[in-house]
Scaffold this motif. Sequence first.
Motif, PDB file in Angstrom:
ATOM      1  N   GLY A  39       1.119  -1.534  -0.085  1.00  0.00           N
ATOM      2  CA  GLY A  39       0.357  -0.706   0.007  1.00  0.00           C
ATOM      3  C   GLY A  39       1.047   1.074  -0.229  1.00  0.00           C
ATOM      4  N   ALA A  40       1.794   1.518  -0.497  1.00  0.00           N
ATOM      5  CA  ALA A  40       2.785   2.381  -0.768  1.00  0.00           C
ATOM      6  C   ALA A  40       3.829   2.492  -2.269  1.00  0.00           C
ATOM      7  N   VAL A  41       3.640   3.542  -2.346  1.00  0.00           N
ATOM      8  CA  VAL A  41       4.688   3.782  -3.227  1.00  0.00           C
ATOM      9  C   VAL A  41       6.148   4.056  -3.406  1.00  0.00           C
ATOM     10  N   TYR A  42       7.356   3.672  -3.635  1.00  0.00           N
ATOM     11  CA  TYR A  42       8.479   3.681  -3.205  1.00  0.00           C
ATOM     12  C   TYR A  42       9.140   4.891  -4.192  1.00  0.00           C
ATOM     13  N   VAL A  43      10.221   4.968  -3.934  1.00  0.00           N
ATOM     14  CA  VAL A  43      11.333   5.736  -4.493  1.00  0.00           C
ATOM     15  C   VAL A  43      12.916   4.871  -3.854  1.00  0.00           C
ATOM     16  N   PHE A  44      13.327   4.538  -4.908  1.00  0.00           N
ATOM     17  CA  PHE A  44      14.380   3.479  -4.158  1.00  0.00           C
ATOM     18  C   PHE A  44      16.316   4.080  -5.032  1.00  0.00           C
ATOM     19  N   TYR A  45      16.956   4.208  -4.227  1.00  0.00           N
ATOM     20  CA  TYR A  45      17.887   4.731  -4.512  1.00  0.00           C
ATOM     21  C   TYR A  45      19.645   4.544  -4.523  1.00  0.00           C
ATOM     22  N   GLN A  46      20.844   4.374  -4.868  1.00  0.00           N
ATOM     23  CA  GLN A  46      21.828   3.853  -4.852  1.00  0.00           C
ATOM     24  C   GLN A  46      22.485   5.042  -4.824  1.00  0.00           C
ATOM     25  N   GLU A  47      23.604   5.201  -3.559  1.00  0.00           N
ATOM     26  CA  GLU A  47      24.249   6.128  -3.880  1.00  0.00           C
ATOM     27  C   GLU A  47      23.876   7.553  -3.752  1.00  0.00           C
ATOM     28  N   ASP A  48      22.514   7.123  -2.850  1.00  0.00           N
ATOM     29  CA  ASP A  48      21.758   8.652  -3.190  1.00  0.00           C
ATOM     30  C   ASP A  48      21.373   9.161  -4.179  1.00  0.00           C
ATOM     31  N   GLU A  49      21.131   8.403  -5.568  1.00  0.00           N
ATOM     32  CA  GLU A  49      20.490   8.570  -6.533  1.00  0.00           C
ATOM     33  C   GLU A  49      19.162   8.351  -6.793  1.00  0.00           C
ATOM     34  N   PRO A  50      17.991   8.758  -7.395  1.00  0.00           N
ATOM     35  CA  PRO A  50      16.735   8.163  -7.331  1.00  0.00           C
ATOM     36  C   PRO A  50      17.328   7.216  -8.676  1.00  0.00           C
ATOM     37  N   VAL A  51      17.021   5.137  -8.463  1.00  0.00           N
ATOM     38  CA  VAL A  51      17.357   4.952  -9.354  1.00  0.00           C
ATOM     39  C   VAL A  51      16.239   3.612 -10.101  1.00  0.00           C
ATOM     40  N   HIS A  52      14.944   4.155  -9.545  1.00  0.00           N
ATOM     41  CA  HIS A  52      13.668   3.535  -9.490  1.00  0.00           C
ATOM     42  C   HIS A  52      12.326   3.626  -8.950  1.00  0.00           C
ATOM     43  N   VAL A  53      10.822   3.656  -9.015  1.00  0.00           N
ATOM     44  CA  VAL A  53       9.818   3.492  -8.880  1.00  0.00           C
ATOM     45  C   VAL A  53       9.114   2.495  -8.706  1.00  0.00           C
ATOM     46  N   GLY A  54       8.701   2.548  -7.170  1.00  0.00           N
ATOM     47  CA  GLY A  54       7.573   1.115  -7.403  1.00  0.00           C
ATOM     48  C   GLY A  54       6.741   1.357  -6.210  1.00  0.00           C
ATOM     49  N   SER A  55       6.199   0.103  -6.375  1.00  0.00           N
ATOM     50  CA  SER A  55       5.037  -0.196  -5.504  1.00  0.00           C
ATOM     51  C   SER A  55       5.190  -1.957  -4.839  1.00  0.00           C
ATOM     52  N   PRO A  56       4.515  -2.414  -4.010  1.00  0.00           N
ATOM     53  CA  PRO A  56       4.423  -3.584  -3.852  1.00  0.00           C
ATOM     54  C   PRO A  56       3.104  -4.160  -4.703  1.00  0.00           C
ATOM     55  N   PRO A  57       2.986  -5.459  -5.083  1.00  0.00           N
ATOM     56  CA  PRO A  57       4.037  -6.441  -5.002  1.00  0.00           C
ATOM     57  C   PRO A  57       5.061  -5.723  -6.501  1.00  0.00           C
ATOM     58  N   HIS A  58       4.327  -5.160  -6.804  1.00  0.00           N
ATOM     59  CA  HIS A  58       5.407  -4.843  -8.540  1.00  0.00           C
ATOM     60  C   HIS A  58       6.426  -4.243  -8.342  1.00  0.00           C
ATOM     61  N   LEU A  59       6.963  -5.254  -7.665  1.00  0.00           N
ATOM     62  CA  LEU A  59       8.410  -4.397  -7.651  1.00  0.00           C
ATOM     63  C   LEU A  59       9.625  -5.422  -8.656  1.00  0.00           C
ATOM     64  N   GLU A  60      10.715  -4.887  -8.749  1.00  0.00           N
ATOM     65  CA  GLU A  60      11.816  -5.953  -9.704  1.00  0.00           C
ATOM     66  C   GLU A  60      12.463  -6.525  -8.564  1.00  0.00           C
ATOM     67  N   GLU A  61      12.928  -7.207  -8.479  1.00  0.00           N
ATOM     68  CA  GLU A  61      13.627  -8.203  -6.964  1.00  0.00           C
ATOM     69  C   GLU A  61      14.976  -8.192  -7.118  1.00  0.00           C
ATOM     70  N   ARG A  62      15.652  -7.745  -7.766  1.00  0.00           N
ATOM     71  CA  ARG A  62      16.724  -7.029  -8.094  1.00  0.00           C
ATOM     72  C   ARG A  62      16.981  -5.868  -7.783  1.00  0.00           C
ATOM     73  N   MET A  63      16.017  -4.819  -7.444  1.00  0.00           N
ATOM     74  CA  MET A  63      16.337  -3.785  -6.575  1.00  0.00           C
ATOM     75  C   MET A  63      16.360  -4.072  -5.383  1.00  0.00           C
ATOM     76  N   LEU A  64      15.558  -4.963  -4.542  1.00  0.00           N
ATOM     77  CA  LEU A  64      15.791  -5.525  -3.127  1.00  0.00           C
ATOM     78  C   LEU A  64      17.189  -6.339  -3.167  1.00  0.00           C
ATOM     79  N   ALA A  65      17.588  -7.051  -4.515  1.00  0.00           N
ATOM     80  CA  ALA A  65      18.861  -8.263  -3.699  1.00  0.00           C
ATOM     81  C   ALA A  65      19.973  -7.198  -2.757  1.00  0.00           C
ATOM     82  N   PRO A  66      20.478  -6.251  -3.218  1.00  0.00           N
ATOM     83  CA  PRO A  66      21.481  -5.630  -2.148  1.00  0.00           C
ATOM     84  C   PRO A  66      20.997  -5.540  -0.860  1.00  0.00           C
ATOM     85  N   SER A  67      20.345  -5.285  -0.701  1.00  0.00           N
ATOM     86  CA  SER A  67      19.605  -5.440   0.979  1.00  0.00           C
ATOM     87  C   SER A  67      19.093  -6.509   1.831  1.00  0.00           C
TER      88      SER A  67
END
Length: 141
Positions: A39-67
């Motif tokens: 129920g949320a919209v996310y802006v994902f960052y790598q090194e303080d740079e926005p790299v992706h926008v998504g909302s569950p369950p429509h997130l790319e797993e590769r975005m979360l893999a390092p975490s």
Amino acid sequence: MTATKPDHDQRLAAVPDLFRRLMAQPLKALTRARLPAQGAVYVFYQEDEPVHVGSPPHLEERMLAPSLRLALSARMHKPSIGAPRISVSEPAPRPGRRKPIKARWLSVHDSHDRLLLELYAAQTLGLSVSHPKVRAELAAA
């Protein structure tokens, strides 16, 4: 039931304010203990740079893999005299491994408003989106 024209116009008019509220949220590192909530919209960052926008369950797993890894490293020290002790620290980054990502997010309870905000945020930030409806529309264009 389809939205009426005035309701649709009100939804669209509210999106820039939702985007401002999203971008005003604190930037937090994602760990196993704090994965994205539904129920949320996310802006994902790598090194303080926005790299992706998504909302569950429509997130790319590769975005979360390092975490999705152990957030702390533990090491046991065995002195020649006395009891062993344990030290805890951040794990050393492996060569070639990305650092855990950070994100800011805003809970948006209505799925239509979430979709509009995801699309608006992606366009505003020049990023890709994960939502299948958006991808289908872009593929058809």
